[in-house]
Design an enzyme around this catalytic site. Structure first.
Site, PDB file in Angstrom:
ATOM      1  N   TRP A   1      -0.631  -2.655   8.521  1.00 53.49           N
ATOM      2  CA  TRP A   1      -1.144  -2.396   7.177  1.00 53.49           C
ATOM      3  C   TRP A   1      -1.012  -0.913   6.924  1.00 53.49           C
ATOM      4  O   TRP A   1      -1.279  -0.100   7.825  1.00 53.49           O
ATOM      5  CB  TRP A   1      -2.606  -2.836   7.089  1.00 53.49           C
ATOM      6  CG  TRP A   1      -2.766  -4.288   7.395  1.00 53.49           C
ATOM      7  CD1 TRP A   1      -3.195  -4.837   8.564  1.00 53.49           C
ATOM      8  CD2 TRP A   1      -2.467  -5.387   6.527  1.00 53.49           C
ATOM      9  NE1 TRP A   1      -3.189  -6.199   8.470  1.00 53.49           N
ATOM     10  CE2 TRP A   1      -2.751  -6.574   7.233  1.00 53.49           C
ATOM     11  CE3 TRP A   1      -1.988  -5.478   5.218  1.00 53.49           C
ATOM     12  CZ2 TRP A   1      -2.567  -7.839   6.670  1.00 53.49           C
ATOM     13  CZ3 TRP A   1      -1.819  -6.739   4.665  1.00 53.49           C
ATOM     14  CH2 TRP A   1      -2.101  -7.905   5.386  1.00 53.49           C
TER      15      TRP A   1
ATOM     16  N   GLU B   1      -9.590 -12.611   1.906  1.00 47.11           N
ATOM     17  CA  GLU B   1     -10.426 -11.656   1.183  1.00 47.11           C
ATOM     18  C   GLU B   1     -10.416 -11.861  -0.332  1.00 47.11           C
ATOM     19  O   GLU B   1     -10.055 -10.961  -1.082  1.00 47.11           O
ATOM     20  CB  GLU B   1      -9.970 -10.228   1.534  1.00 47.11           C
ATOM     21  CG  GLU B   1     -10.135  -9.927   3.015  1.00 47.11           C
ATOM     22  CD  GLU B   1      -9.766  -8.484   3.401  1.00 47.11           C
ATOM     23  OE1 GLU B   1     -10.457  -7.936   4.254  1.00 47.11           O
ATOM     24  OE2 GLU B   1      -8.784  -7.954   2.869  1.00 47.11           O
TER      25      GLU B   1
ATOM     26  N   HIS C   1      -6.320 -10.245  -3.560  1.00 45.89           N
ATOM     27  CA  HIS C   1      -5.358  -9.131  -3.462  1.00 45.89           C
ATOM     28  C   HIS C   1      -4.299  -9.230  -4.571  1.00 45.89           C
ATOM     29  O   HIS C   1      -3.107  -9.093  -4.323  1.00 45.89           O
ATOM     30  CB  HIS C   1      -4.709  -9.106  -2.082  1.00 45.89           C
ATOM     31  CG  HIS C   1      -5.656  -8.659  -1.003  1.00 45.89           C
ATOM     32  ND1 HIS C   1      -6.155  -7.379  -0.946  1.00 45.89           N
ATOM     33  CD2 HIS C   1      -6.205  -9.321   0.050  1.00 45.89           C
ATOM     34  CE1 HIS C   1      -6.971  -7.263   0.113  1.00 45.89           C
ATOM     35  NE2 HIS C   1      -7.026  -8.427   0.726  1.00 45.89           N
TER      36      HIS C   1
ATOM     37  N   ASP D   1       0.159  -6.878  -3.291  1.00 49.47           N
ATOM     38  CA  ASP D   1      -1.256  -6.600  -3.016  1.00 49.47           C
ATOM     39  C   ASP D   1      -1.866  -5.919  -4.233  1.00 49.47           C
ATOM     40  O   ASP D   1      -1.191  -5.748  -5.253  1.00 49.47           O
ATOM     41  CB  ASP D   1      -1.405  -5.749  -1.734  1.00 49.47           C
ATOM     42  CG  ASP D   1      -2.648  -6.164  -0.942  1.00 49.47           C
ATOM     43  OD1 ASP D   1      -3.758  -6.102  -1.513  1.00 49.47           O
ATOM     44  OD2 ASP D   1      -2.510  -6.577   0.217  1.00 49.47           O
TER      45      ASP D   1
ATOM     46  N   ARG E   1       0.849  -1.195   0.000  1.00 50.55           N
ATOM     47  CA  ARG E   1       0.000   0.000   0.000  1.00 50.55           C
ATOM     48  C   ARG E   1       0.884   1.245   0.000  1.00 50.55           C
ATOM     49  O   ARG E   1       0.643   2.198  -0.704  1.00 50.55           O
ATOM     50  CB  ARG E   1      -0.931  -0.011   1.211  1.00 50.55           C
ATOM     51  CG  ARG E   1      -2.232  -0.799   0.995  1.00 50.55           C
ATOM     52  CD  ARG E   1      -2.010  -2.251   0.583  1.00 50.55           C
ATOM     53  NE  ARG E   1      -3.244  -3.001   0.478  1.00 50.55           N
ATOM     54  CZ  ARG E   1      -3.794  -3.708   1.483  1.00 50.55           C
ATOM     55  NH1 ARG E   1      -3.172  -3.804   2.647  1.00 50.55           N
ATOM     56  NH2 ARG E   1      -4.924  -4.345   1.304  1.00 50.55           N
TER      57      ARG E   1
HETATM   58  C1  TNX Z   1      -7.662  -6.694   6.227  1.00 44.74           C
HETATM   59  S1  TNX Z   1      -5.738  -8.690   7.507  1.00 44.74           S
HETATM   60  C2  TNX Z   1      -6.694  -7.155   5.363  1.00 44.74           C
HETATM   61  C3  TNX Z   1      -5.725  -6.215   4.777  1.00 44.74           C
HETATM   62  C4  TNX Z   1      -6.021  -4.790   5.176  1.00 44.74           C
HETATM   63  C5  TNX Z   1      -6.379  -4.745   6.657  1.00 44.74           C
HETATM   64  C6  TNX Z   1      -6.594  -3.376   7.196  1.00 44.74           C
HETATM   65  C7  TNX Z   1      -5.944  -9.256   6.129  1.00 44.74           C
HETATM   66  C8  TNX Z   1      -5.574 -10.619   6.008  1.00 44.74           C
HETATM   67  N1  TNX Z   1      -6.465  -8.494   5.151  1.00 44.74           N
HETATM   68  O1  TNX Z   1      -5.713  -6.361   3.370  1.00 44.74           O
HETATM   69  O2  TNX Z   1      -4.904  -4.012   4.905  1.00 44.74           O
HETATM   70  O3  TNX Z   1      -7.558  -5.496   6.859  1.00 44.74           O
HETATM   71  O4  TNX Z   1      -6.668  -3.373   8.596  1.00 44.74           O
END
Ligand code: TNX
Length: 756
Positions: A472, A331, A268, A195, A166
């Protein structure tokens, strides 16, 4: 590695008796993380130009590290010979453990491995003046108090993560970061390299990753929730060359830190797909993401994708000797896979149930590839969905349920829950904190986290390797800000993963943090200082004020004025019988420290009455319990993790308030947090029932002129007599596709129920 209490204790006792350090009081040394056993005794050892250093061959690296540290920090030059001894000692069972003995005649460091000796040096370092950190110690002699320490870690995995996708940080800074970890005896650096917003590692086989995927066209300015969103219009990016990666890995190794690279899949992956569109399901040309979130363009489970990922990993494995490789797994929305004929065929052909099982197929296939090369995978807890790959280690981030499930299946787990270990969350309720993603994670909450979930038996708890904090960097644009977010919380992390529970004490820790600040200053590390803040608590005796560090005064006012040296010194709880506005500040010898604390307490009909809930709030967000809902104090507009807000994950909540006797009620108001990026949604509906059985829905409160975007206010106006009120709050339900956390249950956060 399981903690072997008895043998090490015996070793320590015989160690102590062998040097006749007896009858000394056990005193806390100002060391973070707090050692297992430490003793301060009479006398000192002096290090000067006459002091020699002697080492067993296997401990040479740590001996040189100490010599370098002393010589860079001062004008003192060490000789070969007697004085400081590094002794290999196989009776110290834990390879990370050590003994450190300082007596007037010598310093002895004993360890089985160089890593143990390295940690002894880190402890010794904290017994030297801070001026050593920047080379400004000018005397010819330095005196170290006579000390004996036996120490070993509680957990074998002690990690810190950094997202460089990021925002991108220099190699120079990554090394500084590694030094910070090493100083605190952390042993793992999780490097989040890829990402949606950028691919940050050179892969020679795929040059477009460097040319295209490493850059995005522009970046979101301000918070994601700002409406309308704004962008800076500037191309942003960068990547680490393989030479640089090797340099970092070697640097970390010399500080006993393993670097675990993370290459995200299947989600991602938007930056990678922007360079090689054929890796996505649609084949369409897209660009690296310019804002934050969860994106639908994920790797498509085609043969050419697997070939690509294997090609990438082959180069990654050459660069990173780490046994563990992190493959992400979090995610990954299944939208594209649902609409993709190839994916649907694959589901049929492999006899899979759905897209979740397809993700499991994806991860298992990558695991097999890595296992064949002698490596193990780590994945975020989503890799549990659709079946865990046979040998995977789970990083539990969405609370601790993932950890419990994985440990019960006898898989290793690493704890990194958002509630206690997300260092991108706010650390103070001050309005002047730099913009952050949201949340509220103060130092004490990090410190008090227990990595072993209660649900696990002793046998199952052995699968918990340790814990890690994540940084993050969506909202963290500079290296200085990285430091600000990790310090002092990294100090709390280090003690949480290193020190035994019996050696942990928050009040004592805070005094050591205050002392440690001087070292951070000397190191040029930027840190947040919230030690001089005031904590307020409503108790049966009134409103209590507390500050963390010893020997300071709190002065306060009740008329809205800024406290000064003429203001009253706080000594007893402040009685609350009417609307009260408290302002308070910490003073030390006439000097104002920290920010002014202010708190409004507005009693109402339910204030101090009885309240019950049908479900407990989630343990990570239990605030000050149910009574916090009627204590006259409204939770922070910005930090849903404070003591006022109660968080419920997916539950429908039924709240019963007993006013003690029948009362005439004019209106009822309450509010819900609404931060969809953090999975928090206002409820589907709210309904109140009174004594006579009449039921009313609560509706958006139009009397509030400028409602906060992050908060939904609801109210009902009624003129009714009732003793009991039953408030039914129906959870929002499942988070819809396309939103952060899609498919998960939504959270409900509620605070204050005001009855007039
Ligand atoms: C969730 S933690 C995510 C990250 C984001 C974060 C922000 C995780 C496995 N995935 O992609 O940066 O929340 O807090």
């Amino acid at each position: 590695m399981p903690f072997r209490k008895l043998p090490t204790l015996i070793v320590f006792i015989s160690f102590l008796s062998s040097v006749l350090v007896a009858q000394n009081e056990i005193t806390k040394l100002p060391i973070i993380p707090n050692p297992s056993i430490s003793r301060l005794s009479e006398g000192t050892f002096s290090i000067n130009n006459m002091t020699g250093i002697t080492f067993d061959k296997e401990l040479e690296a740590s001996a040189n590290y100490l010599k370098d540290y002393i010589e860079k920090g001062s004008n003192i030059r060490l000789q070969k010979g007697k004085g400081i001894f590094f002794i290999k000692d196989n009776s110290i069972k834990n390879p990370e453990g050590y003994l450190l003995l300082v007596i007037p005649g010598k310093i002895e460091i004993k360890a089985k491995t160089d890593q143990g000796a390295f940690y002894a040096v880190q402890s010794l370092r904290q017994l030297l003046p801070e001026t050593f950190e920047n080379g400004s110690y000018s005397s010819k002699n330095v005196y170290i108090p006579a000390t004996s320490i036996f120490d070993e870690p509680k957990f074998q995995y002690r990690g810190m993560h950094l997202d460089v996708a990021r925002h991108f940080f220099s190699v120079e800074f990554i090394k500084k970061y590694i030094d910070m970890l090493a100083m605190l005896k952390l042993n793992t650096f999780h490097w989040h390299l890829t990402d949606d917003q950028g691919w940050r590692i050179e892969i020679q086989k795929y040059p477009k990753l460097q040319e295209i995927a490493a850059y995005r066209n522009e970046t979101l300015i301000g918070h994601y929730n700002t409406d309308p969103q704004q962008f800076d219009g500037k191309r942003y990016g960068g990547f680490y060359t393989q030479e640089e990666v090797k340099e970092v890995v070697a640097y970390a190794k010399s500080r006993h830190i393993t670097v675990i690279p993370e290459i995200e899949m299947p989600g991602h992956a938007q930056a990678a797909i922007s360079a090689y569109p054929e890796l996505g399901c649609t084949g369409e040309q897209i660009s690296a993401a310019t804002k934050w979130g969860v994106f639908e363009d994920i790797f498509c489970p085609k043969e050419e994708t697997f070939e690509f990922l294997e090609g990438v990993l082959d180069e990654v494995l050459d660069l990173f000797p780490s046994e563990y490789i992190h493959i992400g797994g979090d995610e990954a929305p299944k939208t594209r896979w649902k609409a993709c004929p190839h994916c649907q065929n694959l589901i049929k052909e492999k006899g899979l149930k759905d897209e979740h099982e397809l993700q499991s197929y994806f991860i298992t296939r990558m695991e097999k590839f890595l296992n064949e090369k002698g490596r193990q995978i780590i994945g975020w807890d989503e890799i549990l969905e659709g079946g865990l790959a046979p040998n995977a280690t789970v990083m539990s981030w969405r609370g601790t349920n993932g950890a419990v499930e994985a440990a019960k299946q006898h898989h290793n787990v690493i704890m990194t829950p958002t509630s206690h270990l997300y260092f991108d969350y706010y650390q103070s309720e001050n309005d002047d904190e730099p913009l952050a993603i949201g949340g509220f994670l103060p130092l004490e909450k990090v410190y008090n986290f227990n990595p072993i979930p209660k649900e696990l038996s002793d046998e199952e708890a052995k699968f918990v390797l340790g814990a890690q904090a994540n940084l993050w960097t969506e909202y963290i644009t500079t290296e200085q800000q990285v430091e600000y977010m990790v310090f002092p919380r990294m100090l709390a992390l280090s003690e949480m993963v290193w020190s035994k529970p019996e050696n942990k004490n928050y009040d004592d820790f805070v005094q050591r943090v205050e002392h440690f600040h001087k070292r951070l200053d000397a190191l040029g590390i930027n840190y947040a200082n919230h030690l001089y803040e005031i904590e307020g608590n409503l108790t049966a005796n009134g409103y209590e004020l507390k500050t963390l560090t010893n020997g300071k005064n709190i002065r306060y006012s009740l008329d809205g004025s800024e406290p000064n040296l003429d203001s009253k010194i706080y000594s007893n709880p402040i009685p609350i019988n009417e609307n009260t506005y408290i302002k308070a500040t910490v003073f030390d010898d006439g000097t104002k420290l920290g920010n002014t604390f202010s708190q409004a307490i507005n009693p109402h009909l339910a204030f101090g009455k009885k309240i019950t809930l049908n479900v407990e709030p989630n343990k990570a967000y239990s605030g000050s319990g149910a009574t916090g809902l009627i204590n006259g104090i409204s939770g922070s507009d910005k930090r849903f993790g404070d003591k006022e807000w109660l968080g419920f994950w997916g539950d429908d909540v039924e709240i019963t308030i007993d006013l003690g006797e029948e009362k005439q009620i004019q209106w009822i108001k309450t509010r819900f947090y609404d931060a969809q990026g953090q999975w928090i949604y206002a409820p589907k509906n709210i309904e109140i029932t009174f004594d006579d059985g009449r039921r009313f829905p609560m509706r958006p409160d139009t009397s509030i002129l400028h409602p906060k975007k992050s908060i939904k206010y609801v109210s009902i106006v009624t003129n009714i007599k009732s003793r009991f009120l039953k408030i039914k709050v129906k959870n929002f339900g499942t988070i819809p596709e396309g939103k952060q956390g899609a498919g998960n249950k939504a959270w409900t956060f509620i605070d204050e129920i005001i009855i007039k």
